[in-house]
Motif scaffolding. Structure first.
Motif, PDB file in Angstrom:
ATOM      1  N   ILE A   1       0.896  -1.296   0.206  1.00  0.00           N
ATOM      2  CA  ILE A   1       0.021   0.010  -0.094  1.00  0.00           C
ATOM      3  C   ILE A   1       0.858   1.135   0.062  1.00  0.00           C
ATOM      4  O   ILE A   1       1.780   1.434   1.054  1.00  0.00           O
ATOM      5  N   LEU A   2       0.721   2.138  -0.981  1.00  0.00           N
ATOM      6  CA  LEU A   2       1.614   3.371  -1.251  1.00  0.00           C
ATOM      7  C   LEU A   2       0.752   4.558  -0.864  1.00  0.00           C
ATOM      8  O   LEU A   2      -0.300   4.677  -1.728  1.00  0.00           O
ATOM      9  N   GLU A   3       1.025   5.304  -0.105  1.00  0.00           N
ATOM     10  CA  GLU A   3       0.391   6.632   0.036  1.00  0.00           C
ATOM     11  C   GLU A   3       1.536   7.753  -0.430  1.00  0.00           C
ATOM     12  O   GLU A   3       2.769   7.698  -0.146  1.00  0.00           O
ATOM     13  N   TRP A   4       1.010   8.286  -1.418  1.00  0.00           N
ATOM     14  CA  TRP A   4       2.113   9.407  -2.031  1.00  0.00           C
ATOM     15  C   TRP A   4       1.884  10.739  -2.359  1.00  0.00           C
ATOM     16  O   TRP A   4       0.615  11.027  -2.000  1.00  0.00           O
ATOM     17  N   ARG A   5       2.705  11.447  -2.396  1.00  0.00           N
ATOM     18  CA  ARG A   5       2.197  12.827  -2.910  1.00  0.00           C
ATOM     19  C   ARG A   5       3.368  13.376  -4.145  1.00  0.00           C
ATOM     20  O   ARG A   5       4.384  12.573  -4.607  1.00  0.00           O
ATOM     21  N   ASP A   6       3.070  14.524  -4.769  1.00  0.00           N
ATOM     22  CA  ASP A   6       4.176  15.092  -5.768  1.00  0.00           C
ATOM     23  C   ASP A   6       4.246  16.295  -5.385  1.00  0.00           C
ATOM     24  O   ASP A   6       3.874  16.892  -4.476  1.00  0.00           O
ATOM     25  N   PRO A   7       5.421  16.817  -6.050  1.00  0.00           N
ATOM     26  CA  PRO A   7       6.076  18.194  -5.544  1.00  0.00           C
ATOM     27  C   PRO A   7       4.949  19.266  -5.390  1.00  0.00           C
ATOM     28  O   PRO A   7       5.044  20.272  -4.772  1.00  0.00           O
ATOM     29  N   GLY A   8       4.031  19.195  -6.290  1.00  0.00           N
ATOM     30  CA  GLY A   8       2.822  20.176  -6.087  1.00  0.00           C
ATOM     31  C   GLY A   8       1.722  20.089  -5.406  1.00  0.00           C
ATOM     32  O   GLY A   8       0.904  20.811  -5.201  1.00  0.00           O
ATOM     33  N   GLY A   9       1.863  18.911  -4.395  1.00  0.00           N
ATOM     34  CA  GLY A   9       0.825  18.958  -3.481  1.00  0.00           C
ATOM     35  C   GLY A   9      -0.225  18.036  -3.705  1.00  0.00           C
ATOM     36  O   GLY A   9      -0.972  17.485  -2.729  1.00  0.00           O
ATOM     37  N   LEU A  10      -0.239  17.213  -4.975  1.00  0.00           N
ATOM     38  CA  LEU A  10      -1.439  16.272  -5.104  1.00  0.00           C
ATOM     39  C   LEU A  10      -0.817  15.126  -4.345  1.00  0.00           C
ATOM     40  O   LEU A  10       0.161  14.726  -4.104  1.00  0.00           O
ATOM     41  N   ARG A  11      -2.243  14.372  -3.763  1.00  0.00           N
ATOM     42  CA  ARG A  11      -1.826  13.290  -2.832  1.00  0.00           C
ATOM     43  C   ARG A  11      -2.603  12.119  -3.661  1.00  0.00           C
ATOM     44  O   ARG A  11      -3.807  12.348  -4.164  1.00  0.00           O
ATOM     45  N   GLY A  12      -2.193  10.916  -3.263  1.00  0.00           N
ATOM     46  CA  GLY A  12      -2.974   9.665  -3.586  1.00  0.00           C
ATOM     47  C   GLY A  12      -2.292   8.503  -2.883  1.00  0.00           C
ATOM     48  O   GLY A  12      -1.559   8.681  -2.122  1.00  0.00           O
ATOM     49  N   CYS A  13      -3.180   7.467  -3.226  1.00  0.00           N
ATOM     50  CA  CYS A  13      -2.515   6.238  -2.801  1.00  0.00           C
ATOM     51  C   CYS A  13      -2.881   5.103  -3.714  1.00  0.00           C
ATOM     52  O   CYS A  13      -3.623   5.147  -4.628  1.00  0.00           O
ATOM     53  N   GLY A  14      -2.192   3.919  -3.662  1.00  0.00           N
ATOM     54  CA  GLY A  14      -2.341   2.947  -4.584  1.00  0.00           C
ATOM     55  C   GLY A  14      -2.019   1.493  -3.870  1.00  0.00           C
ATOM     56  O   GLY A  14      -1.283   1.421  -2.637  1.00  0.00           O
ATOM     57  N   PHE A  15      -2.767   0.700  -4.225  1.00  0.00           N
ATOM     58  CA  PHE A  15      -2.584  -0.819  -3.662  1.00  0.00           C
ATOM     59  C   PHE A  15      -2.321  -1.452  -4.805  1.00  0.00           C
ATOM     60  O   PHE A  15      -2.879  -1.881  -5.892  1.00  0.00           O
ATOM     61  N   PHE A  16      -1.177  -2.462  -4.414  1.00  0.00           N
ATOM     62  CA  PHE A  16      -0.498  -3.349  -5.342  1.00  0.00           C
ATOM     63  C   PHE A  16      -0.761  -4.578  -4.735  1.00  0.00           C
ATOM     64  O   PHE A  16      -0.225  -4.818  -3.969  1.00  0.00           O
ATOM     65  N   ARG A  17      -1.247  -5.536  -5.772  1.00  0.00           N
ATOM     66  CA  ARG A  17      -1.242  -7.018  -5.359  1.00  0.00           C
ATOM     67  C   ARG A  17       0.024  -7.724  -5.904  1.00  0.00           C
ATOM     68  O   ARG A  17      -0.041  -7.388  -7.404  1.00  0.00           O
ATOM     69  N   VAL A  18       0.857  -8.211  -5.466  1.00  0.00           N
ATOM     70  CA  VAL A  18       1.992  -8.988  -5.940  1.00  0.00           C
ATOM     71  C   VAL A  18       2.096 -10.343  -5.950  1.00  0.00           C
ATOM     72  O   VAL A  18       1.555 -10.969  -4.745  1.00  0.00           O
TER      73      VAL A  18
END
Length: 123
Positions: free
Chosen positions: A74-91
């Motif tokens: 589970i990845l919680e991320w942001r970018d330099p401009g402040g946009l945020r999001g999250c991703g779920f990866f099944r491996v």
């Protein structure tokens, strides 16, 4: 490679804009469902999405949190401009077999100076 390690590699390739490298991390029959569009089925369709996205936007993924639970990262991320999001990866077997991502599409387009298309990936 553990799910967490695989997502760390995914982030590295994403930040390099490495479309082929990113696509190679997905199983041939993987599903990528960014909730702003319909699910994509198969590595070729996922590669196509990355080609479109990197062709129209400058994107950077800064990891805020990265968790692992069994087959999932589970990845919680942001970018330099402040946009945020999250991703779920099944491996499974060292390949991404499913990914789901959440982010604010309208904010992404505004931040990148992209006119809002009628369809997310165009025609």
């Amino acid at each position: 490679m553990t799910p967490k390690q695989l997502v760390q590699e995914w982030v590295r390739r994403f930040n390099e804009g490495d479309v082929e490298g990113l696509a190679s991390l997905y199983a041939s029959d993987a599903v990528n469902h960014q909730v702003v569009m319909e699910p994509l089925h198969g590595r070729a369709a996922i590669r196509g999405m990355f080609e479109v996205e990197f062709g129209r936007a400058a994107m950077t993924c800064l990891v805020e949190n990265l968790f692992e639970d069994g087959e999932w990262a589970i990845l919680e991320w942001r970018d330099p401009g402040g946009l945020r999001g999250c991703g779920f990866f099944r491996v499974r077997d060292g390949m991404i077999v499913f990914q789901r991502g959440y982010f604010d599409q309208l904010s992404f387009f505004r931040q990148q100076g992209i006119a809002v298309p009628e369809r997310y990936l165009g025609d």
